[in-house]
Structure formats: C-alpha cells, structure tokens
Design a protein around this motif. Structure first.
Motif, PDB file in Angstrom:
ATOM      1  N   ASP A 213       2.149   3.287   2.509  1.00 44.48           N
ATOM      2  CA  ASP A 213       2.246   2.352   3.629  1.00 44.48           C
ATOM      3  C   ASP A 213       3.703   1.965   3.799  1.00 44.48           C
ATOM      4  O   ASP A 213       4.128   0.875   3.424  1.00 44.48           O
ATOM      5  CB  ASP A 213       1.377   1.118   3.356  1.00 44.48           C
TER       6      ASP A 213
ATOM      7  N   LEU B  85       9.212  -1.421   3.495  1.00 47.69           N
ATOM      8  CA  LEU B  85      10.224  -1.103   4.497  1.00 47.69           C
ATOM      9  C   LEU B  85      11.394  -0.461   3.768  1.00 47.69           C
ATOM     10  O   LEU B  85      11.988  -1.077   2.880  1.00 47.69           O
ATOM     11  CB  LEU B  85      10.692  -2.356   5.224  1.00 47.69           C
TER      12      LEU B  85
ATOM     13  N   GLU C 186       7.538   2.367   6.174  1.00 51.59           N
ATOM     14  CA  GLU C 186       8.255   2.685   7.396  1.00 51.59           C
ATOM     15  C   GLU C 186       9.744   2.742   7.082  1.00 51.59           C
ATOM     16  O   GLU C 186      10.217   2.086   6.160  1.00 51.59           O
ATOM     17  CB  GLU C 186       7.972   1.644   8.478  1.00 51.59           C
TER      18      GLU C 186
ATOM     19  N   ALA D 152      10.231   6.948   2.197  1.00 57.67           N
ATOM     20  CA  ALA D 152       9.329   6.457   3.237  1.00 57.67           C
ATOM     21  C   ALA D 152       8.234   7.472   3.549  1.00 57.67           C
ATOM     22  O   ALA D 152       7.095   7.093   3.870  1.00 57.67           O
ATOM     23  CB  ALA D 152      10.115   6.133   4.500  1.00 57.67           C
ATOM     24  N   GLU D 153       8.553   8.742   3.419  1.00 56.70           N
ATOM     25  CA  GLU D 153       7.580   9.786   3.741  1.00 56.70           C
ATOM     26  C   GLU D 153       6.459   9.903   2.709  1.00 56.70           C
ATOM     27  O   GLU D 153       5.318  10.213   3.064  1.00 56.70           O
ATOM     28  CB  GLU D 153       8.290  11.135   3.869  1.00 56.70           C
TER      29      GLU D 153
END
Length: 272
Positions: free
Chosen positions: A242, A218, A244, A237-238
């Motif tokens: 895995d 996260l 988000e 995050a991109e």
C-alpha cells in the motif's frame, strides 16, 4: 529532552514537539543525523505548527544524548528503540524516515505494533548493478576504525565507501564547521550499515522481504537528487502493498523543509 529505555537497556533521548490532536509522528534520521540537526528541528516544528501533529524527534543510538551498544550493531535493537518510542506515544504513531532512517522505518513497520503510516524519504536502496555498490568488506574495515576512536577516518570512509560521495567533496567538508558535527556521530555509522548492508547490493528488492509492511506508505524523492536514490525510492513504492511515490520539485537528498514538510504533513493528516 526526555528519555526512554530500550529493551537492551540503551537510553534513547528525544524531544516532544507540540501536543497536536492529529496524531504522533516519530522522526528517524539517516547517517550522521541527530535530533539537534537543523533540518530535523525545522521539520519537527513545522509538522507540529502547521499540521497539529505531536512530533517525537529522537537521537538514534550512538548519537547526541542517546547511549550506545559499542560493538553490537543489529537492526533489531534499533527497531526495539522505535518500539519504545511508540509506547511513549501512547501505543500508536506514524514514522518518518530520512535515508537509512527510511529503511529502518520500513523494517520497524513489519514488526512493531501501533505503527499507523510510514513516510520514507529517499531510502538509499541500490537496486541497479550498474550503480555504485559499497565494498563487501565495508564492515570489516569500518568497525575497527570505530573501536580505535578514529572519528575523522570513519567519516571519510563511510561517506566515500558507503554513501558514494566524491573524495574531493568530503575534503571540502573537512574545513567547514559542520565537520565537527559529523565526527561526533561517526561511531553510529556502524548502525546505519547494519540496516543498509542487505539492500545496497545492486539487486532488485524482493516483495516477500517487505510483505510485513501493511500500513500506508508514502515514498518520496527529490527531482534534484542522484538517479540511484530515485531508482531505489520508486522500487520500494512498487513492491510495497500500500504505497505511493511522489517526486518533490527542487529537492535533493538534503531537503528543503518548506517543500518536504507539506508532503509529509498532508499525507499523515489526510482523511483516512
């Protein structure tokens, strides 16, 4: 306070907060942060009380009650420190990292067995060449300041040249009681720079460099933080396998724990 010995003999001090049934999370601070930093204490206690987590809140090497490796600044050593803490946790733990600690957490997740999840709060990746990029010779100037014991100068230099804080803001901080805490951890900035140096060049992150991060991640940023940090968080995050991204309302790089803790706790305790 408890301690564990890292692979190179460095003593790492930590506090164990709670004895929850929902798992263990290790808190990793950013530049100048340490385990007695009010925000770290508050976050640890909230995660223990509200989310039934066991929290290991530790001093990164060169800070607080942990010892140091003067002149030796290698991210591999800090990753080994985390590995020792994961063993203390019983061989399995999540990581929460703040700022440079978020990048260190992602690096550790590539090689340390037993890491289950990572929460990365505002990793300070500089991915846009239009943003402020630290000078290439930063380490060449920073290391001698540390070796010569110039703590005030080290804080000013690292805050302005590495972190990009305005000189006037740093000047105001010098007349506050908080300045003493900053100087006490100033020598550890060389460890922060060793972690961050490859990732603050104004270059896009490469997915191949982070392909070893296979656990859920996260990535968080506040909606009141500087745009550069939001760009870096979204870029991370991109490219992670895995991951988000979530933006926290009313939060800057100095987070409100009442808003940050629920995002962290809910991610770490949700049904797998």
């Amino acid at each position: 306070m408890q301690t564990v010995t890292s692979a190179d003999g460095t003593t790492i001090a930590y506090d164990r907060v709670g004895e929850g049934a929902a798992g263990t999370v290790i808190l990793i601070g950013g530049a100048f942060s340490y385990r007695k930093f009010p925000s770290m204490i508050d976050l640890a206690q909230t995660l223990a009380d509200d989310y039934d987590l066991t929290v290991l809140n530790y001093d990164r090497r060169g800070r607080g009650d942990s010892t140091d490796s003067p002149g030796v600044y290698d991210p591999a050593n800090e990753i080994a420190d985390i590995a020792a803490l994961v063993e203390v946790a019983g061989g399995k733990a999540a990581l929460f990292g703040w700022s440079s600690g978020a990048v260190l957490a992602l690096l550790a997740a590539q090689s340390v067995p037993g890491i289950t999840e990572v929460v990365a709060f505002e990793p300070p990746f500089v991915v846009d060449p239009k943003d402020r990029v630290p000078p290439k010779d930063l380490a060449d100037k920073l290391h001698p300041m540390i070796a010569e014991g110039k703590r005030d100068k080290t804080v000013r230099y690292y805050m302005t040249k590495a972190m990009g804080m305005p000189l006037m803001m740093v000047g105001v901080m010098r007349v506050t009681p908080f300045w003493k805490r900053l100087t006490e951890t100033s020598n550890s900035t060389a460890h922060d720079w060793a972690v961050m140096r490859p990732y603050m060049r104004g270059e896009k992150l490469k997915a191949a460099d982070w392909s070893g991060v296979e656990v859920p991640v996260l990535v968080l940023a506040g909606d009141r933080t500087v745009p550069m940090l939001t760009k870096g968080a979204k870029a991370a995050a991109e490219i992670l396998k895995d991951a988000e991204f979530a933006e926290l309302p009313g939060v800057s790089h100095d987070p409100k724990i009442a808003i940050l803790a629920p995002a962290v706790g809910e991610f770490l305790t949700r049904a797998k």
